[in-house]
Design a protein around this motif. Structure first.
Motif, PDB file in Angstrom:
ATOM      1  N   CYS A 131       0.853  -1.189   0.000  1.00  0.00           N
ATOM      2  CA  CYS A 131       0.000   0.000   0.000  1.00  0.00           C
ATOM      3  C   CYS A 131       0.891   1.242   0.000  1.00  0.00           C
ATOM      4  O   CYS A 131       1.851   1.301   0.758  1.00  0.00           O
ATOM      5  N   ARG A 137       0.352   3.931   1.314  1.00  0.00           N
ATOM      6  CA  ARG A 137       0.290   4.569   2.626  1.00  0.00           C
ATOM      7  C   ARG A 137       0.822   3.645   3.722  1.00  0.00           C
ATOM      8  O   ARG A 137       1.528   4.077   4.616  1.00  0.00           O
ATOM      9  N   HIS A 138       0.482   2.360   3.648  1.00  0.00           N
ATOM     10  CA  HIS A 138       0.926   1.404   4.675  1.00  0.00           C
ATOM     11  C   HIS A 138       1.954   0.465   4.062  1.00  0.00           C
ATOM     12  O   HIS A 138       1.628  -0.626   3.613  1.00  0.00           O
ATOM     13  N   CYS A 155      -6.094  -2.341   0.108  1.00  0.00           N
ATOM     14  CA  CYS A 155      -5.358  -2.399   1.370  1.00  0.00           C
ATOM     15  C   CYS A 155      -6.264  -2.920   2.486  1.00  0.00           C
ATOM     16  O   CYS A 155      -7.364  -2.407   2.691  1.00  0.00           O
ATOM     17  N   GLU A 167      -5.805  -2.642   5.655  1.00  0.00           N
ATOM     18  CA  GLU A 167      -5.758  -1.828   6.882  1.00  0.00           C
ATOM     19  C   GLU A 167      -7.088  -1.115   7.097  1.00  0.00           C
ATOM     20  O   GLU A 167      -7.715  -0.637   6.145  1.00  0.00           O
ATOM     21  N   CYS A 201      -8.570   2.091   5.179  1.00  0.00           N
ATOM     22  CA  CYS A 201      -7.754   2.392   3.988  1.00  0.00           C
ATOM     23  C   CYS A 201      -8.296   1.583   2.823  1.00  0.00           C
ATOM     24  O   CYS A 201      -8.439   0.382   2.918  1.00  0.00           O
TER      25      CYS A 201
HETATM   26 ZN   LIG Z   1      -3.317   1.251   3.133  1.00  0.00          ZN
END
Ligand SMILES: [Zn+2]
Ligand SMILES: [Zn+2]
Length: 535
Positions: A500, A502-503, A514, A516, A519
């Motif tokens: 991801c 972001r992650h 994702c 998470e 998200c």
């Molecule tokens: Zn994410």
């Protein structure tokens, strides 16, 4: 962008002149409407001719109408001043067949499927894709192509829809001791004087002059000279060019010869335009001039350590786009970012022919030409060098193994899944030459542009497979490739996973959203890339 959308006053909406003729003719004849593909000679003769000129390897900034300082290109400049010039056109690739497939179909590579020059598959435009040629032919046009080199030939599926296809038949061969599969560049190319001569012969034989013409034509001319210095212009032209004040002091030989070949090519385009004018054909012809990609040259070497193509910097993807003819206002310069994927929809629109079927990435630029500002269009580009048998370059430039580009005109991301830390973000709105990589400073932009890439799902995460068709078509050539260490399976040991933006702690073995909490981003691919083991 704060740029003004145009530098001239908006033109009034123009009624395309032939449209009026067709409408009047039909009303008189039958009062009914006529469907595309049922062309009646009476009306189709009044449709505009369409000429598409693709200049292989020509950077926009080597033409005077785009600010070149390397000597004038009067023929192309003339077309620009008699027509509309797009100052910011972006091509989808630095690779000839992939980019031409975009120009002919209005689709990006993940949609039209031509992604490499040589592999077990992934290099040929399959029959399911309509092209400018198939569309114009269906609409009752006479269709012709005259080419200057092998990489736009029938091998790549570009012959479909053409009545006359003057191209090349070569083979791609793996030579022992060379690090790539290649074609014979010496033999399978021609200079622009010969290409122009062959084009004019076709016009003489198949079309005649305006009074004799009984059917509109679509003509694609491909010029090649600046691609390489293999076939230089004849001495009586070349000497004066190389000694001209604009060129003689350029120290870098590649750049000097490149600029000279662009000008020589322009002279031959001038010869073509004279022939069209003499035949009275020019006024009823829509002309489009563009390029498949540019070339790194001296400044590309300095800025981006690359003097050739197969990359996605401005030197490679900023190409000319000029339109001239019925329905196109003269003397107009448009500054919105557009794509070579917009060429096909625009030409069909200008000729009053229905759009290409299916998912199209480009759009008609006619509303912009007629005065509506649409803002910058998102552009996409890619290089699948790591799975291309013809690309030896990624071995000395491993960050270029796979390149995916997206730009909204203000920001540009070049994502490199094989070396993600080498990815680049340019704020092209204030840094058009792409001097400063600001990827560490604008994570929000990186995420936004990566999200746009993810939505497109352009990823190629395994080598192009051997298909039944490709193994039949190559007559056992792949066996030779395999014995030389070029089988797709042996080409690198890419080990892809997904994460991801972001992650980054998320690792997945497939493309998904994702997991998470809160998200919803689509994961992007990354690859652990190793060079193939020596045989
Ligand atoms: Zn994410
Ligand atoms: Zn090319």
């Amino acid at each position: 962008m704060n740029d003004q959308a145009r530098t001239t006053l908006p033109a009034p909406r123009l009624l395309r002149p032939w449209l009026l003729l067709v409408a009047t003719g039909l009303a008189a004849a039958c009062g009914g409407s006529q469907k595309d593909g049922e062309a009646d000679p009476e009306t189709s003769a009044k449709k505009p001719n369409v000429i598409l000129i693709t200049l292989d390897t020509v950077r926009a900034d080597y033409l005077t109408c785009y600010g070149a300082t390397t000597g004038s290109t009067p023929a192309i400049d003339g077309l620009a001043s008699e027509g509309t010039i797009f100052e910011r056109a972006v091509s989808s690739s630095g690779l000839t067949p992939a980019s031409h497939a975009t120009i002919l179909t209005g689709k990006f590579q993940y949609n039209h499927g031509v992604r490499v020059l040589s592999a077990d598959s992934g290099f040929k435009l399959e029959d399911e894709h309509e092209t400018l040629a198939t569309k114009f032919k269906e609409a009752g046009y006479r269709t012709a192509a005259v080419h200057s080199a092998f990489p736009v030939s029938a091998t790549f599926g570009f012959d479909r829809g053409f009545d006359h296809f003057d191209s090349f038949t070569a083979s791609l061969e793996a030579k022992p001791g060379r690090d790539k599969v290649s074609w014979d560049v010496q033999t399978f190319q021609r200079r622009s004087d010969e290409t122009t001569e062959r084009t004019v012969s076709w016009l003489d034989e198949a079309v005649g002059d305006a009074a004799q013409q009984d059917q509109p034509f679509f003509l694609w001319i491909h010029y090649w000279d600046p691609h390489d210095p293999v076939k230089l212009p004849p001495g009586d032209s070349w000497g004066p060019l190389m000694n001209s004040p604009e060129l003689k002091d350029i120290a870098d030989r590649q750049t000097r010869e490149y600029a000279g070949e662009v000008r020589w090519q322009d002279q031959n385009i001038g010869t073509l335009l004279t022939a069209l004018r003499t035949k009275g054909l020019l006024d009823n012809t829509v002309m489009a001039v563009t390029a498949d990609h540019g070339q790194g040259l001296e400044d590309g070497m300095e800025l981006h350590r690359w003097s050739n193509h197969r990359m996605l910097y401005r030197e490679q993807v900023h190409v000319p786009l000029i339109l001239r003819g019925p329905g196109v206002p003269a003397g107009q310069r448009l500054t919105d970012q557009v794509r070579t994927a917009d060429v096909a929809p625009t030409l069909l629109d200008l000729a009053g022919i229905s759009p290409i079927d299916g998912r199209i990435d480009g759009e008609s630029l006619v509303p912009r030409i007629e005065g509506q500002s649409g803002g910058d269009l998102w552009a996409y580009g890619e290089q699948i060098n790591g799975y291309d048998f013809n690309a030896g370059m990624w071995k000395h430039r491993p960050d270029a193994t796979f390149l995916f580009m997206v730009t909204d005109g203000e920001w540009k991301l070049i994502y490199k899944p094989s070396m993600p830390n080498m990815s680049e973000l340019f704020h092209v709105g204030i840094d058009p030459k792409e001097v400063r990589n600001v990827i560490g400073e604008h994570p929000e932009q990186v995420e936004r542009l990566l999200a746009n890439l993810s939505e497109r799902n352009p990823w190629v995460t395994e080598p192009f497979p051997m298909t039944e068709m490709s193994s039949e078509a190559d007559g056992g050539k792949s066996d030779i490739l395999i014995s030389l260490g070029y089988s797709a399976a042996d080409k690198g040991t890419g080990n892809w996973w997904w994460t991801c933006p972001r992650h980054t702690e998320v690792h997945s073995d497939k493309r998904q959203r994702c997991p998470e909490e809160g998200c919803d981003r689509i994961l992007i691919p990354m690859v652990q890339w190793e060079e193939p083991a020596p045989k």
